[in-house]
Design a protein around this motif. Structure first.
Motif, PDB file in Angstrom:
ATOM      1  N   LEU A  27       0.820  -1.212   0.000  1.00  0.00           N
ATOM      2  CA  LEU A  27       0.000   0.000   0.000  1.00  0.00           C
ATOM      3  C   LEU A  27       0.854   1.261   0.000  1.00  0.00           C
ATOM      4  O   LEU A  27       0.448   2.285  -0.555  1.00  0.00           O
TER       5      LEU A  27
ATOM      6  N   GLY B  24      -6.882  -3.453   0.623  1.00  0.00           N
ATOM      7  CA  GLY B  24      -6.721  -2.061   1.016  1.00  0.00           C
ATOM      8  C   GLY B  24      -6.995  -1.062  -0.090  1.00  0.00           C
ATOM      9  O   GLY B  24      -7.054   0.140   0.164  1.00  0.00           O
ATOM     10  N   ARG B  25      -7.156  -1.534  -1.313  1.00  0.00           N
ATOM     11  CA  ARG B  25      -7.519  -0.703  -2.456  1.00  0.00           C
ATOM     12  C   ARG B  25      -7.984  -1.617  -3.573  1.00  0.00           C
ATOM     13  O   ARG B  25      -7.791  -2.815  -3.523  1.00  0.00           O
TER      14      ARG B  25
ATOM     15  N   VAL C 215      -3.675  -0.651   6.511  1.00  0.00           N
ATOM     16  CA  VAL C 215      -3.832   0.728   6.041  1.00  0.00           C
ATOM     17  C   VAL C 215      -3.365   1.700   7.126  1.00  0.00           C
ATOM     18  O   VAL C 215      -2.698   2.705   6.838  1.00  0.00           O
TER      19      VAL C 215
END
Length: 682
Positions: free
Chosen positions: A98, A514-515, A532
């Motif tokens: 991330l 996380g995305r 995150v």
């Protein structure tokens, strides 16, 4: 359980493992590692796998002849180790991707971090077995509960009926399950199948959506109202297990971040947010624009969670300051006095040899040195910095392994402050390394990687150490040989460390961690709240880019919660405010918090229906309910991993049908009805 004499006495030696036991231990370790990795990334919480592992082990091992209670204990020991290591890895490693320190999930770095952290956790807690389980006799609630589950599937045979009067002609033999044991295992497997089918029909075929969101501008666009819910049997199961107190606190956090935070943030900064979507008038906003705005504002509100988690993590460590000091002293003394030899000890007191532990430590740490040295090669003092980092690893892993082991005995693994431990590790080490590397042009580039490597090892060691002592407590009650359990703990660590990289690669490719996933951007990605948070903390410190206003507001919220909780504690209230649970709720999407709350509410409702039953009946219903919840978690998680394989290597996941939100509501209601009916079954 007040018993002090083991079920299988030290004088009696029975076969504790064979080829069937080892194979089953590996298989269940893989399954539960995958399941816990998925659910941990989804909701930011993991659940103990010891009881479902014990139940599954008994059901499968009953197909074989001459199965005994100690063999089943070995199986659950390895399986639960995999579950524990998954928590340590998923809370930290995704942060490296991330923060774009890694381009993707790589097999060898993840293997080294997980394996080294997990094995250090086992090594550092072996000397604590005698100190915490025998001398102090701490509670270790999950270990005691697992022992009770295993005993439910076995009975004594031989000349004696009293376990305290066993002789060499007496042993525990697996028999046909009692009706209650059969019911629990049947619920576990049935719930697993139903949950997997739910996930397959919803995510795999797109018949109903994974979530539903309703956003409505009110008062001519001055207030942005929103509501969302996740259609997930696994979340119902997690909520059922954590209970109504924690679920209310997570929901409270969700309300702060979404239902209260989004309208308030929009009301105060509507002009700013309109600039972000390049629209001058709210009348020109489409439903898609409103959805985008709500998501952007919620992402901004998550920094409240950062501040709350920082204060919550520090408060957790302050609260356990005395146990921390006691556990560290205990472990140091244990290592100093851990000089046993084979001819001095009983079978039930035989740990792995001290010399072997000392020899294993440099072997375990060496791969970490080879992993970190290339990162520090461009610094003025690469060797010195590598040695300092290695010292940090040993000290942090030792301290927090000791803390986690002690706290697991006092409050149980489910309430162990692993998140607080990891936050403290990231915060302290980030500040130290920021100043150590100050002046270097690449400080922001390598600083975050150095800190997250350290956090991954520390978090893995802490997660494993609490699980290790719970399993050893179970073994102490049953009469297992400790060194054999410790070997099986290491087997579970090795298996989990090998499969976790593949699981992370699959989940990131298919769903996104996380995305959104680049390969499947329309999929609902896994929130990975802890990872995150770790990213935000490290990048914020090294780039000096933390938004302190939002963090300070989050810290203020945490201080208020702590003050209110202190008042509740003074009046000995049953309901307590745990600041980290609220902080996680702020950081989680509201949809997850609502589903979690519904699961806990179902348990609360069912328990109220049983309040006039006897204690034994309540315990039996509670055990069956926990197995049912574990089945819901495992089924959806395993199907989620299988669908990830399909999406990664065959075709992307299906797009939901037009009325998927409404079909999702109906299907989710049917799952809730199933839990209610099955949990009440006698």
């Amino acid at each position: 359980m007040a018993q002090t004499t083991p079920i299988i006495p030290a004088q009696q030696s029975i076969i504790e493992f064979n080829l069937n036991t080892i194979i089953l231990a590996i298989i269940l370790a893989v399954i539960l590692t995958a399941a816990n990795a998925y659910i941990g990334l989804l909701v930011g919480m993991t659940v103990s796998a010891s009881i479902p592992a014990a139940a599954l082990s008994m059901a499968i091992m009953s197909w074989f002849k001459n199965t005994n209670i100690l063999q089943n204990n070995m199986v659950q020991t390895s399986a639960s180790a995999g579950e524990a290591l998954a928590a340590g890895v998923i809370f930290t490693v995704p942060a490296l991707v991330l923060m774009q320190a890694w381009q993707g999930y790589s097999f060898w770095p993840i293997l080294i971090l997980a394996l080294s952290g997990g094995l250090l956790g086992v090594i550092f807690t072996i000397p604590l077995r005698r100190a915490l389980i025998i001398n102090r006799s701490l509670a270790f609630p999950e270990g005691v509960a697992t022992a009770e589950v295993l005993q439910a599937g076995f009975q004594l045979t031989g000349t004696q009926a009293n376990p305290t009067e066993l002789n060499n002609s007496t042993h525990y033999k697996q028999t046909e399950f009692s009706s209650k044991s059969q019911l629990g295992v049947r619920h576990l497997l049935q719930a697993c199948g139903i949950s997997a089918l739910f996930k397959l029909i919803g995510t795999g075929f797109g018949i109903f959506s994974a979530s539903a969101t309703w956003i409505k501008p009110l008062l001519n666009g001055q207030i942005l109202a929103n509501f969302s819910i996740q259609f997930s049997p696994a979340l119902l199961g997690v909520g059922y297990i954590v209970g109504i107190n924690i679920a209310i606190l997570v929901l409270m956090g969700g309300l702060i971040g979404s239902l209260i935070g989004i309208p308030l943030n929009w009301y105060l900064q509507s002009d700013f947010w309109l600039e972000q979507v390049q629209v001058a008038d709210t009348n020109l906003l489409t439903q898609t624009d409103w959805q985008q705005l709500a998501n952007m504002i919620w992402q901004d509100n998550r920094r409240l969670g950062v501040g709350a988690m920082l204060v919550g993590g520090l408060w957790s460590l302050i609260q356990i300051a005395k146990p921390v000091w006691v556990s560290i002293k205990t472990n140091l003394k244990s290592f100093q006095s851990f000089k046993q030899t084979d001819n001095q000890i009983l079978r039930t007191e035989h740990d792995l040899p001290f010399a072997l532990l000392i020899l294993a430590m440099p072997i375990v740490i060496a791969p970490l040195v080879f992993l970190i040295y290339p990162l520090l090669g461009g610094t003025p003092y690469p060797v010195m910095f590598t040695l300092i980092w290695t010292l940090f690893v040993v000290v942090f892993a030792f301290i927090f392994s000791s803390v986690a082991a002690y706290m697991a005995g006092v409050v149980g693994s489910s309430n162990n402050p692993i998140s607080g431990v990891t936050i403290a590790t990231v915060l302290v080490s980030s500040v130290i390394w920021f100043y150590l590397l100050s002046g270097l042009t690449q400080v922001a580039q390598i600083g975050g990687i150095i800190v997250m490597y350290l956090a991954a090892v520390t978090c893995s060691a802490a997660a494993i150490s609490g699980d290790n002592l719970q399993d050893l407590k179970c073994g102490h009650i049953l009469g297992s040989t400790p060194w054999k359990q410790q070997v099986f703990q290491m087997i579970g660590v090795v298996v989990a460390a090998i499969v976790l990289p593949f699981i992370l690669i699959l989940l990131d490719t298919s769903y996104g961690i996380g995305r959104a996933s680049e390969a499947n951007p329309n999929a609902d990605f896994l929130a990975a709240p802890q990872a995150v948070l770790m990213r935000d903390l490290t990048t914020g410190i090294f780039n000096q880019s933390l938004d302190w206003l939002m963090i300070q507001l989050g810290a203020l919220i945490a201080f208020i919660i702590i003050i209110v909780d202190s008042i509740l504690a003074r009046f000995k209230a049953k309901f307590r405010l745990h600041v980290l649970a609220v902080a996680i709720g702020i950081y989680l999407p509201l949809a997850l918090a609502i589903s979690l709350f519904i699961g806990a509410l179902l348990r609360f409702w069912l328990e109220s229906k049983l309040k006039h039953r006897t204690e034994s009946e309540k315990a039996a219903h509670n055990k069956n309910g926990l197995l049912l919840a574990s089945g819901l978690i495992t089924g959806e998680a395993l199907m989620g991993v299988l669908l990830a394989v399909f999406a990664a290597f065959v075709i992307p996941l299906a797009t939901p049908i037009e009325y998927a939100s409404w079909t999702g509501v109906i299907a989710f209601f049917l799952i809730c009805l199933y839990i209610y009916k099955r949990s009440r079954a006698d």
